[in-house]
Write a protein that holds these residues in place. Structure first.
Motif, mmCIF file in Angstrom:
data_model
loop_
_atom_site.group_PDB
_atom_site.id
_atom_site.type_symbol
_atom_site.label_atom_id
_atom_site.label_comp_id
_atom_site.label_asym_id
_atom_site.label_seq_id
_atom_site.Cartn_x
_atom_site.Cartn_y
_atom_site.Cartn_z
ATOM 1 N N MET A 78 0.843 -1.183 0.000
ATOM 2 C CA MET A 78 0.000 0.000 0.000
ATOM 3 C C MET A 78 0.890 1.249 0.000
ATOM 4 S SD MET A 78 -3.229 0.622 2.487
ATOM 5 C CE MET A 78 -3.463 -1.143 2.402
ATOM 6 N N ASP A 79 0.679 2.120 -0.949
ATOM 7 C CA ASP A 79 1.517 3.307 -1.069
ATOM 8 C C ASP A 79 1.168 4.340 -0.008
ATOM 9 O OD1 ASP A 79 2.971 2.343 -3.154
ATOM 10 O OD2 ASP A 79 1.800 3.326 -4.708
ATOM 11 N N LEU A 80 2.206 4.950 0.500
ATOM 12 C CA LEU A 80 2.062 5.992 1.515
ATOM 13 C C LEU A 80 2.220 7.353 0.851
ATOM 14 C CD1 LEU A 80 1.954 6.358 4.702
ATOM 15 C CD2 LEU A 80 4.366 6.880 4.472
ATOM 16 N N MET A 81 1.349 8.273 1.215
ATOM 17 C CA MET A 81 1.430 9.640 0.717
ATOM 18 C C MET A 81 1.707 10.572 1.901
ATOM 19 S SD MET A 81 -1.469 11.859 -1.270
ATOM 20 C CE MET A 81 -2.201 12.635 0.161
ATOM 21 N N LEU A 82 2.574 11.537 1.696
ATOM 22 C CA LEU A 82 2.814 12.562 2.708
ATOM 23 C C LEU A 82 2.033 13.807 2.284
ATOM 24 C CD1 LEU A 82 6.654 12.246 3.401
ATOM 25 C CD2 LEU A 82 4.744 11.141 4.579
ATOM 26 N N ALA A 83 0.994 14.147 3.055
ATOM 27 C CA ALA A 83 0.144 15.303 2.753
ATOM 28 C C ALA A 83 0.557 16.458 3.659
ATOM 29 C CB ALA A 83 -1.326 14.949 2.974
ATOM 30 N N LYS A 84 1.000 17.552 3.043
ATOM 31 C CA LYS A 84 1.451 18.701 3.823
ATOM 32 C C LYS A 84 0.299 19.294 4.633
ATOM 33 C CE LYS A 84 4.529 22.615 3.655
ATOM 34 N NZ LYS A 84 5.412 23.434 2.836
ATOM 35 N N VAL A 85 0.583 19.608 5.879
ATOM 36 C CA VAL A 85 -0.397 20.176 6.808
ATOM 37 C C VAL A 85 -0.304 21.697 6.720
ATOM 38 C CG1 VAL A 85 -1.003 20.393 9.254
ATOM 39 C CG2 VAL A 85 -0.253 18.180 8.335
ATOM 40 N N GLU A 86 -1.441 22.337 6.395
ATOM 41 C CA GLU A 86 -1.407 23.792 6.230
ATOM 42 C C GLU A 86 -2.565 24.510 6.912
ATOM 43 O OE1 GLU A 86 0.897 24.438 2.112
ATOM 44 O OE2 GLU A 86 -0.977 23.323 1.859
ATOM 45 N N THR A 87 -3.743 23.908 6.932
ATOM 46 C CA THR A 87 -4.908 24.610 7.474
ATOM 47 C C THR A 87 -5.073 24.350 8.970
ATOM 48 O OG1 THR A 87 -6.463 22.795 7.127
ATOM 49 C CG2 THR A 87 -6.085 24.290 5.245
ATOM 50 N N GLU A 88 -5.901 25.187 9.607
ATOM 51 C CA GLU A 88 -6.198 24.986 11.029
ATOM 52 C C GLU A 88 -6.815 23.625 11.280
ATOM 53 O OE1 GLU A 88 -8.347 28.052 13.126
ATOM 54 O OE2 GLU A 88 -7.215 29.631 12.117
ATOM 55 N N ASN A 89 -7.721 23.190 10.399
ATOM 56 C CA ASN A 89 -8.350 21.872 10.552
ATOM 57 C C ASN A 89 -7.329 20.747 10.437
ATOM 58 O OD1 ASN A 89 -10.917 22.838 11.030
ATOM 59 N ND2 ASN A 89 -11.643 22.509 8.933
ATOM 60 N N GLU A 90 -6.394 20.872 9.503
ATOM 61 C CA GLU A 90 -5.356 19.850 9.348
ATOM 62 C C GLU A 90 -4.461 19.809 10.583
ATOM 63 O OE1 GLU A 90 -5.068 20.045 4.458
ATOM 64 O OE2 GLU A 90 -3.756 21.323 5.675
ATOM 65 N N ILE A 91 -4.123 20.981 11.106
ATOM 66 C CA ILE A 91 -3.312 21.043 12.328
ATOM 67 C C ILE A 91 -4.063 20.400 13.490
ATOM 68 C CG2 ILE A 91 -2.302 22.609 14.055
ATOM 69 C CD1 ILE A 91 -1.655 24.516 11.663
ATOM 70 N N ALA A 92 -5.353 20.680 13.612
ATOM 71 C CA ALA A 92 -6.167 20.089 14.686
ATOM 72 C C ALA A 92 -6.210 18.563 14.556
ATOM 73 C CB ALA A 92 -7.577 20.674 14.660
ATOM 74 N N THR A 93 -6.297 18.062 13.342
ATOM 75 C CA THR A 93 -6.301 16.617 13.110
ATOM 76 C C THR A 93 -4.992 15.994 13.579
ATOM 77 O OG1 THR A 93 -7.816 16.786 11.238
ATOM 78 C CG2 THR A 93 -6.423 14.825 11.314
ATOM 79 N N VAL A 94 -3.878 16.635 13.256
ATOM 80 C CA VAL A 94 -2.568 16.124 13.684
ATOM 81 C C VAL A 94 -2.438 16.192 15.207
ATOM 82 C CG1 VAL A 94 -0.065 16.469 13.572
ATOM 83 C CG2 VAL A 94 -1.439 16.628 11.500
ATOM 84 N N ALA A 95 -2.893 17.266 15.817
ATOM 85 C CA ALA A 95 -2.810 17.406 17.274
ATOM 86 C C ALA A 95 -3.609 16.296 17.970
ATOM 87 C CB ALA A 95 -3.300 18.781 17.713
ATOM 88 N N GLU A 96 -4.777 15.983 17.439
ATOM 89 C CA GLU A 96 -5.597 14.908 18.010
ATOM 90 C C GLU A 96 -4.885 13.562 17.876
ATOM 91 O OE1 GLU A 96 -9.790 12.745 16.956
ATOM 92 O OE2 GLU A 96 -9.729 14.928 16.775
ATOM 93 N N MET A 97 -4.309 13.318 16.704
ATOM 94 C CA MET A 97 -3.571 12.081 16.476
ATOM 95 C C MET A 97 -2.370 12.007 17.422
ATOM 96 S SD MET A 97 -2.296 10.543 12.736
ATOM 97 C CE MET A 97 -2.583 12.119 12.012
ATOM 98 N N ALA A 98 -1.687 13.133 17.602
ATOM 99 C CA ALA A 98 -0.516 13.185 18.478
ATOM 100 C C ALA A 98 -0.881 12.781 19.898
ATOM 101 C CB ALA A 98 0.086 14.592 18.461
ATOM 102 N N SER A 99 -1.940 13.346 20.406
ATOM 103 C CA SER A 99 -2.360 13.031 21.773
ATOM 104 C C SER A 99 -2.656 11.536 21.916
ATOM 105 C CB SER A 99 -3.581 13.861 22.154
ATOM 106 O OG SER A 99 -3.941 13.602 23.493
#
Length: 166
Positions: A1-22
């Motif tokens: 399965m190919d992995l894609m790196l999607a650049k994080v730029e918007t507030e919603n994308e940042i919030a998604t990463v923060a939730e995943m981080a926690s």
């Protein structure tokens, strides 16, 4: 399965990463550092306002690792004196062991070559034996140890590891 790196730029994308981080931090690091230190570090370094500051003012690039439509993890990098600093590199528990770390590392190595960067370096907790083993397998070598005071009575007790890009 190919992995894609999607650049994080918007507030919603940042919030998604923060939730995943926690989620990842409280699941993974509880066997290595105290819950109190995890909570402190998540708030100080992995919380949406901290990530926003890192992106907007400190030169960090955040990426969500995506396989099909699933967010399998995230990473953050910053160019630093001709090298790439891999600041964050985390994969969700249920997605580990599927080759995503290898694919992400290949993509980072490719970006280093494109940007003419000499190496990738990172810090890893000295007691995080599984991550150290992965980094060693990917060609990283320990170049030094460091203890960094991060405030509130906590320290990061790390190895600095580096991989030369050919």
């Amino acid at each position: 399965m190919d992995l894609m790196l999607a650049k994080v730029e918007t507030e919603n994308e940042i919030a998604t990463v923060a939730e995943m981080a926690s989620q990842i931090w409280f699941e993974y690091f509880v066997s290595i550092i105290s819950k109190e230190q995890i909570a402190y570090m998540v708030e100080k370094f992995q919380f949406a306002p901290a990530m926003t500051e890192q992106i907007k003012r400190q030169g960090y690039e955040y990426y969500v690792m995506k396989a099909e439509s699933r967010n399998v993890g995230y990473l953050a990098v910053r160019e630093d004196e001709g090298k790439l600093f891999l600041s964050k590199f985390y994969i969700r528990k249920e997605e580990r062991g599927k080759g995503y770390a290898s694919q992400a590392m290949e993509q980072l190595t490719g970006r280093c070559k494109e940007r003419k960067l000499a190496s990738i370096w990172l810090t890893v907790n000295r007691h995080n034996h599984s991550a150290i083993a992965v980094y060693n397998k990917k060609g990283f070598e320990t170049v030094k140890t460091q203890v960094a005071d991060i405030g509130n009575g906590f320290v990061m007790d790390d190895y600095v590891m580096e991989k030369t890009i050919g």
